[in-house]
Write a protein that holds these residues in place. Structure first.
Motif, PDB file in Angstrom:
ATOM      1  N   UNK A 179      47.480  52.454  29.749  1.00 12.41           N
ATOM      2  CA  UNK A 179      47.161  52.386  31.181  1.00 12.41           C
ATOM      3  C   UNK A 179      47.675  51.067  31.753  1.00 12.41           C
ATOM      4  N   UNK A 180      47.402  49.977  31.057  1.00 17.24           N
ATOM      5  CA  UNK A 180      47.885  48.672  31.510  1.00 17.24           C
ATOM      6  C   UNK A 180      49.410  48.628  31.515  1.00 17.24           C
ATOM      7  N   UNK A 181      49.989  49.178  30.472  1.00 14.02           N
ATOM      8  CA  UNK A 181      51.444  49.216  30.359  1.00 14.02           C
ATOM      9  C   UNK A 181      52.042  49.891  31.595  1.00 14.02           C
ATOM     10  N   UNK A 182      51.440  51.016  31.991  1.00 15.55           N
ATOM     11  CA  UNK A 182      51.956  51.748  33.144  1.00 15.55           C
ATOM     12  C   UNK A 182      51.739  50.964  34.437  1.00 15.55           C
ATOM     13  N   UNK A 183      50.576  50.340  34.576  1.00 17.73           N
ATOM     14  CA  UNK A 183      50.303  49.553  35.777  1.00 17.73           C
ATOM     15  C   UNK A 183      51.305  48.411  35.935  1.00 17.73           C
ATOM     16  N   UNK A 212      52.965  43.040  26.414  1.00 18.37           N
ATOM     17  CA  UNK A 212      52.141  42.325  27.399  1.00 18.37           C
ATOM     18  C   UNK A 212      50.792  43.002  27.546  1.00 18.37           C
ATOM     19  N   UNK A 213      50.813  44.336  27.628  1.00 18.98           N
ATOM     20  CA  UNK A 213      49.560  45.092  27.761  1.00 18.98           C
ATOM     21  C   UNK A 213      48.644  44.840  26.559  1.00 18.98           C
ATOM     22  N   UNK A 214      49.209  44.865  25.369  1.00 15.12           N
ATOM     23  CA  UNK A 214      48.400  44.646  24.156  1.00 15.12           C
ATOM     24  C   UNK A 214      47.874  43.211  24.100  1.00 15.12           C
ATOM     25  N   UNK A 215      48.690  42.261  24.562  1.00 15.36           N
ATOM     26  CA  UNK A 215      48.244  40.863  24.588  1.00 15.36           C
ATOM     27  C   UNK A 215      47.083  40.683  25.569  1.00 15.36           C
ATOM     28  N   UNK A 216      47.133  41.387  26.697  1.00 14.35           N
ATOM     29  CA  UNK A 216      46.045  41.312  27.681  1.00 14.35           C
ATOM     30  C   UNK A 216      44.751  41.873  27.111  1.00 14.35           C
ATOM     31  N   UNK A 217      44.842  43.015  26.442  1.00 19.02           N
ATOM     32  CA  UNK A 217      43.652  43.611  25.815  1.00 19.02           C
ATOM     33  C   UNK A 217      43.080  42.662  24.770  1.00 19.02           C
ATOM     34  N   UNK A 232      40.268  43.070  31.440  1.00 20.11           N
ATOM     35  CA  UNK A 232      41.545  42.652  32.037  1.00 20.11           C
ATOM     36  C   UNK A 232      41.487  42.785  33.550  1.00 20.11           C
ATOM     37  N   UNK A 233      41.039  43.945  34.025  1.00 15.56           N
ATOM     38  CA  UNK A 233      41.042  44.200  35.467  1.00 15.56           C
ATOM     39  C   UNK A 233      40.079  43.295  36.221  1.00 15.56           C
ATOM     40  N   UNK A 234      39.048  42.814  35.534  1.00 15.28           N
ATOM     41  CA  UNK A 234      38.084  41.933  36.181  1.00 15.28           C
ATOM     42  C   UNK A 234      38.366  40.453  35.944  1.00 15.28           C
ATOM     43  N   UNK A 235      39.434  40.153  35.228  1.00 14.57           N
ATOM     44  CA  UNK A 235      39.754  38.761  34.924  1.00 14.57           C
ATOM     45  C   UNK A 235      40.304  38.041  36.159  1.00 14.57           C
ATOM     46  N   UNK A 236      40.124  36.739  36.181  1.00 14.29           N
ATOM     47  CA  UNK A 236      40.670  35.921  37.256  1.00 14.29           C
ATOM     48  C   UNK A 236      42.201  35.947  37.188  1.00 14.29           C
ATOM     49  N   UNK A 237      42.881  36.107  38.340  1.00 10.69           N
ATOM     50  CA  UNK A 237      44.347  36.161  38.325  1.00 10.69           C
ATOM     51  C   UNK A 237      45.008  34.977  37.623  1.00 10.69           C
ATOM     52  N   UNK A 254      52.508  40.579  38.579  1.00 12.09           N
ATOM     53  CA  UNK A 254      51.722  41.390  37.642  1.00 12.09           C
ATOM     54  C   UNK A 254      50.232  41.168  37.857  1.00 12.09           C
ATOM     55  N   UNK A 255      49.828  39.919  38.014  1.00 13.19           N
ATOM     56  CA  UNK A 255      48.418  39.608  38.243  1.00 13.19           C
ATOM     57  C   UNK A 255      47.931  40.255  39.535  1.00 13.19           C
ATOM     58  N   UNK A 256      48.779  40.220  40.578  1.00 13.10           N
ATOM     59  CA  UNK A 256      48.402  40.827  41.856  1.00 13.10           C
ATOM     60  C   UNK A 256      48.262  42.340  41.728  1.00 13.10           C
ATOM     61  N   UNK A 257      49.149  42.976  40.954  1.00 11.41           N
ATOM     62  CA  UNK A 257      49.078  44.427  40.756  1.00 11.41           C
ATOM     63  C   UNK A 257      47.779  44.815  40.068  1.00 11.41           C
ATOM     64  N   UNK A 258      47.392  44.055  39.063  1.00 10.60           N
ATOM     65  CA  UNK A 258      46.150  44.354  38.343  1.00 10.60           C
ATOM     66  C   UNK A 258      44.926  44.078  39.218  1.00 10.60           C
ATOM     67  N   UNK A 259      45.004  43.021  40.018  1.00 11.78           N
ATOM     68  CA  UNK A 259      43.903  42.696  40.936  1.00 11.78           C
ATOM     69  C   UNK A 259      43.720  43.814  41.964  1.00 11.78           C
ATOM     70  N   UNK A 260      44.822  44.370  42.448  1.00 12.83           N
ATOM     71  CA  UNK A 260      44.750  45.449  43.440  1.00 12.83           C
ATOM     72  C   UNK A 260      44.049  46.672  42.862  1.00 12.83           C
ATOM     73  N   UNK A 261      44.323  46.971  41.599  1.00 13.02           N
ATOM     74  CA  UNK A 261      43.668  48.110  40.949  1.00 13.02           C
ATOM     75  C   UNK A 261      42.165  47.863  40.839  1.00 13.02           C
ATOM     76  N   UNK A 262      41.784  46.642  40.487  1.00 12.10           N
ATOM     77  CA  UNK A 262      40.359  46.308  40.369  1.00 12.10           C
ATOM     78  C   UNK A 262      39.663  46.453  41.721  1.00 12.10           C
ATOM     79  N   UNK A 263      40.311  45.994  42.782  1.00 13.43           N
ATOM     80  CA  UNK A 263      39.725  46.105  44.123  1.00 13.43           C
ATOM     81  C   UNK A 263      39.582  47.575  44.516  1.00 13.43           C
TER      82      UNK A 263
END
Length: 244
Positions: free
Chosen positions: A49-53, A66-71, A80-85, A98-107
């Protein structure tokens, strides 16, 4: 010019291996997209899921490492989705986009969860409320105190962020909580806070302040329906425990 500086030779075709690698990468992305669109909710693993995002922010290259490193860094997809950018950007390969894309999903996830309870009687939408609170608070690294003020039909009037820090009378004053209820015309409330430790089990301070607020509310006709404690390991309702 920029591509030339990256080592591309416009006079000769790229090496066959590079073309094969590019084709393999595009094929992998296509297969992942097909699984996402045709599979069920569990079609992709969390790292996939992270990989695709990350595809949108990183249009070329392999996002799987990158996705595996984040997990690995944040423990879970939700982590990951709730982490500070800024914390996200400390992981190799994660930039501002990338941080902004993940933040947008969390929002988006928070707003979807909130939409399930707005305008509806909260007590009859209890699971939706718990989902909203868990999405918003389970992975916070600080203790946060909120009060949900409700009208006579138990619909949400205000979701008030009281403050951050341990829940005691230094952080949440019973008189101020009840005064805000009166100002809003609220007839009931639900206290909420999180435990960053992960365990939602109430402390003595949690129980004491809840009983103080419930007592003050009874004197002025404001009902404390519950005090919900959220943690990564689940939630606890003080009402269900018989502590209110």
């Amino acid at each position: 010019m920029a591509e030339a500086e990256q080592g591309f030779d416009f006079g000769t075709p790229p090496p066959a291996r590079s073309e094969a690698g590019k084709a393999a990468g595009e094929g992998h992305r296509a297969r992942l997209r097909a699984r996402l669109l045709t599979g069920g909710a569990e079609a992709l693993a969390d790292y996939e899921v992270l990989e695709y995002l990350l595809f949108a922010a990183i249009p070329r290259g392999d996002t799987k490492p990158i996705a595996k490193a984040l997990i690995a860094q944040f423990g879970s997809l939700a982590g990951v989705l709730n982490a500070d950018p800024k914390a996200l950007q400390r992981v190799k390969g994660v930039g501002e986009s990338s941080a902004a894309a993940l933040k947008a999903v969390a929002i988006a996830a928070r707003r979807m969860a909130r939409g399930a309870i707005v305008g509806k009687p909260v007590l009859s939408s209890w699971q939706a409320l718990l989902d909203y609170l868990a999405t918003d608070m389970a992975h916070l690294t600080v203790e946060r105190v909120r009060v949900l003020y409700l009208d006579a039909r138990n619909r949400l009037i205000e979701d008030h962020h009281v403050g951050d820090g341990s829940i005691d009378e230094a952080a949440i004053h019973p008189r101020e909580v009840i005064r805000r209820a009166m100002d809003l015309g609220a007839t009931a409330m639900i206290l909420v806070h999180n435990h960053p430790s992960g365990s939602p089990e109430p402390s003595r301070a949690d129980i004491h302040i809840t009983q103080r607020i419930a007592e003050a509310g009874r004197l002025l006709g404001v009902t404390v329906h519950d005090h919900v404690i959220i943690g990564r390991e689940g939630h606890v309702s003080l009402r269900a425990k018989g502590l209110i």
